[in-house]
Design a protein around this motif. Structure first.
Motif, PDB file in Angstrom:
ATOM      1  N   UNK A  30       0.849  -1.195   0.000  1.00  9.62           N
ATOM      2  CA  UNK A  30       0.000   0.000   0.000  1.00  9.62           C
ATOM      3  C   UNK A  30       0.883   1.243   0.000  1.00  9.62           C
ATOM      4  N   UNK A  31       0.434   2.297  -0.668  1.00  8.11           N
ATOM      5  CA  UNK A  31       1.224   3.520  -0.728  1.00  8.11           C
ATOM      6  C   UNK A  31       1.081   4.315   0.566  1.00  8.11           C
ATOM      7  N   UNK A  32       2.094   5.097   0.858  1.00  7.70           N
ATOM      8  CA  UNK A  32       2.057   5.937   2.061  1.00  7.70           C
ATOM      9  C   UNK A  32       0.924   6.944   1.985  1.00  7.70           C
ATOM     10  N   UNK A  33       0.735   7.535   0.800  1.00  8.84           N
ATOM     11  CA  UNK A  33      -0.324   8.526   0.632  1.00  8.84           C
ATOM     12  C   UNK A  33      -1.703   7.895   0.850  1.00  8.84           C
ATOM     13  N   UNK A  34      -1.862   6.670   0.374  1.00  7.12           N
ATOM     14  CA  UNK A  34      -3.129   5.970   0.560  1.00  7.12           C
ATOM     15  C   UNK A  34      -3.430   5.764   2.034  1.00  7.12           C
ATOM     16  N   UNK A  35      -2.427   5.351   2.795  1.00 10.06           N
ATOM     17  CA  UNK A  35      -2.627   5.119   4.224  1.00 10.06           C
ATOM     18  C   UNK A  35      -2.892   6.415   4.975  1.00 10.06           C
ATOM     19  N   UNK A  36      -2.252   7.495   4.542  1.00 11.70           N
ATOM     20  CA  UNK A  36      -2.513   8.784   5.172  1.00 11.70           C
ATOM     21  C   UNK A  36      -3.948   9.222   4.904  1.00 11.70           C
ATOM     22  N   UNK A  37      -4.442   8.940   3.691  1.00  9.21           N
ATOM     23  CA  UNK A  37      -5.829   9.261   3.356  1.00  9.21           C
ATOM     24  C   UNK A  37      -6.783   8.425   4.201  1.00  9.21           C
ATOM     25  N   UNK A  38      -6.417   7.153   4.417  1.00  9.72           N
ATOM     26  CA  UNK A  38      -7.227   6.276   5.269  1.00  9.72           C
ATOM     27  C   UNK A  38      -7.276   6.826   6.691  1.00  9.72           C
ATOM     28  N   UNK A  39      -6.134   7.291   7.184  1.00 10.24           N
ATOM     29  CA  UNK A  39      -6.073   7.854   8.532  1.00 10.24           C
ATOM     30  C   UNK A  39      -6.971   9.078   8.660  1.00 10.24           C
ATOM     31  N   UNK A  40      -6.953   9.925   7.646  1.00  9.30           N
ATOM     32  CA  UNK A  40      -7.798  11.132   7.664  1.00  9.30           C
ATOM     33  C   UNK A  40      -9.278  10.751   7.630  1.00  9.30           C
ATOM     34  N   UNK A  41      -9.617   9.777   6.776  1.00  4.22           N
ATOM     35  CA  UNK A  41     -11.008   9.339   6.660  1.00  4.22           C
ATOM     36  C   UNK A  41     -11.562   8.780   7.965  1.00  4.22           C
ATOM     37  N   UNK A  42     -10.776   7.904   8.613  1.00  6.37           N
ATOM     38  CA  UNK A  42     -11.250   7.306   9.864  1.00  6.37           C
ATOM     39  C   UNK A  42     -11.255   8.316  11.003  1.00  6.37           C
ATOM     40  N   UNK A  43     -10.372   9.301  10.930  1.00  3.88           N
ATOM     41  CA  UNK A  43     -10.400  10.376  11.926  1.00  3.88           C
ATOM     42  C   UNK A  43     -11.703  11.167  11.800  1.00  3.88           C
ATOM     43  N   UNK A  44     -12.110  11.413  10.564  1.00  5.57           N
ATOM     44  CA  UNK A  44     -13.373  12.097  10.332  1.00  5.57           C
ATOM     45  C   UNK A  44     -14.568  11.322  10.856  1.00  5.57           C
ATOM     46  N   UNK A  45     -14.573  10.002  10.619  1.00 12.92           N
ATOM     47  CA  UNK A  45     -15.669   9.160  11.124  1.00 12.92           C
ATOM     48  C   UNK A  45     -15.670   9.128  12.655  1.00 12.92           C
ATOM     49  N   UNK A  46     -14.479   9.109  13.249  1.00 10.31           N
ATOM     50  CA  UNK A  46     -14.385   9.127  14.709  1.00 10.31           C
ATOM     51  C   UNK A  46     -14.976  10.417  15.265  1.00 10.31           C
ATOM     52  N   UNK A  47     -14.629  11.547  14.620  1.00  8.56           N
ATOM     53  CA  UNK A  47     -15.149  12.842  15.064  1.00  8.56           C
ATOM     54  C   UNK A  47     -16.669  12.885  14.945  1.00  8.56           C
ATOM     55  N   UNK A  48     -17.201  12.339  13.857  1.00  3.19           N
ATOM     56  CA  UNK A  48     -18.655  12.295  13.686  1.00  3.19           C
ATOM     57  C   UNK A  48     -19.314  11.442  14.743  1.00  3.19           C
ATOM     58  N   UNK A  49     -18.664  10.327  15.083  1.00  2.00           N
ATOM     59  CA  UNK A  49     -19.229   9.428  16.090  1.00  2.00           C
ATOM     60  C   UNK A  49     -19.250  10.077  17.468  1.00  2.00           C
TER      61      UNK A  49
END
Length: 235
Positions: free
Chosen positions: A214-233
């Motif tokens: 997996x690319x580093x950029x892809x994983x960073x995007x995943x981290x941002x996405x799940x951070x957003x879902x955590x904030x929403x939760x």
């Protein structure tokens, strides 16, 4: 959601996160050869078991997150899922390698029995939380203890899958522990999503993601996405 009187941001986050996790689970369980090829590794039956294990464990976490259960039932369900996942993952590995599978069977039966005793109120629910956190952190920090490192396998991919399964075990403990501590379910779900984001960030910065294909950029995007879902939760 309509039955519950409408959706909230935390509801949307919970079901969106569970849906994304389930889709990823299907990819790893149904198409392990594609995951292995993406990592640039040679396909093998044993390696496929490790890839499928990630899908199995993530499916179990999805079930746990979507179940509307109380603290005791959540702790028991966590143990039941752990027992089932032990049968569906490590057991197949031992069969292919023709090594003794008795320890895995014994572990699964023991965990299931503790789950039943927890549900009956004989065993306190914190036992499930402690078991998940202790075993999860052990294998997360020491993935070399897994069977993969005794074999000629693509260690980057197998190590990443093993570490992710360990992360999910930790998340079982985080989720049940949060509920046990009296936190609202949306907080417990948010904590799980936050640990997913943290793992993705660590994976990207440590180089493990790249070694697993997996690319580093892809994983960073995943981290941002799940951070957003955590904030929403948490909202």
């Amino acid at each position: 959601l309509a039955v519950r009187g409408g959706s909230t941001a935390s509801d949307v986050a919970r079901y969106s996160g569970a849906g994304l996790a389930l889709l990823d689970s299907v990819r790893h369980y149904a198409y392990p050869e594609r995951v292995i090829e993406a990592a640039g590794a040679k396909t093998s039956d044993v390696c496929a078991v490790f890839v499928r294990a990630k899908g199995t464990w993530r499916t179990g976490l999805t079930v746990l997150l979507l179940a509307d259960t109380d603290c005791i039932s959540t702790a028991a369900l966590s143990l039941y899922l752990t027992a089932v996942q032990a049968f569906m993952g490590p057991l197949h590995t031992h069969e292919m390698l023709k090594t003794s599978k008795h320890p895995v069977v014994l572990y699964a039966v023991l965990v299931a029995a503790v789950g039943a005793l927890t549900q009956c109120g004989v065993v306190p629910e914190w036992v499930a939380t402690f078991n998940a956190l202790f075993s999860g952190f052990h294998f997360y920090l020491n993935p070399q203890d897994s069977l993969a490192f005794e074999l000629e396998l693509p260690l980057g991919l197998c190590s990443a899958c093993m570490r992710y399964c360990s992360l999910i075990t930790i998340q079982h403990g985080v989720y049940s522990g949060a509920l046990l501590a009296g936190a609202a379910r949306k907080v417990a779900v948010g904590a799980v999503f936050a640990t997913t984001a943290l793992h993705a960030l660590v994976s990207a910065l440590s180089g493990e993601a790249k070694r697993a294909g997996a690319s580093t950029h892809n994983q960073l995007a995943v981290a941002v996405g799940w951070t957003g879902l955590a904030a929403m939760s948490f909202a």
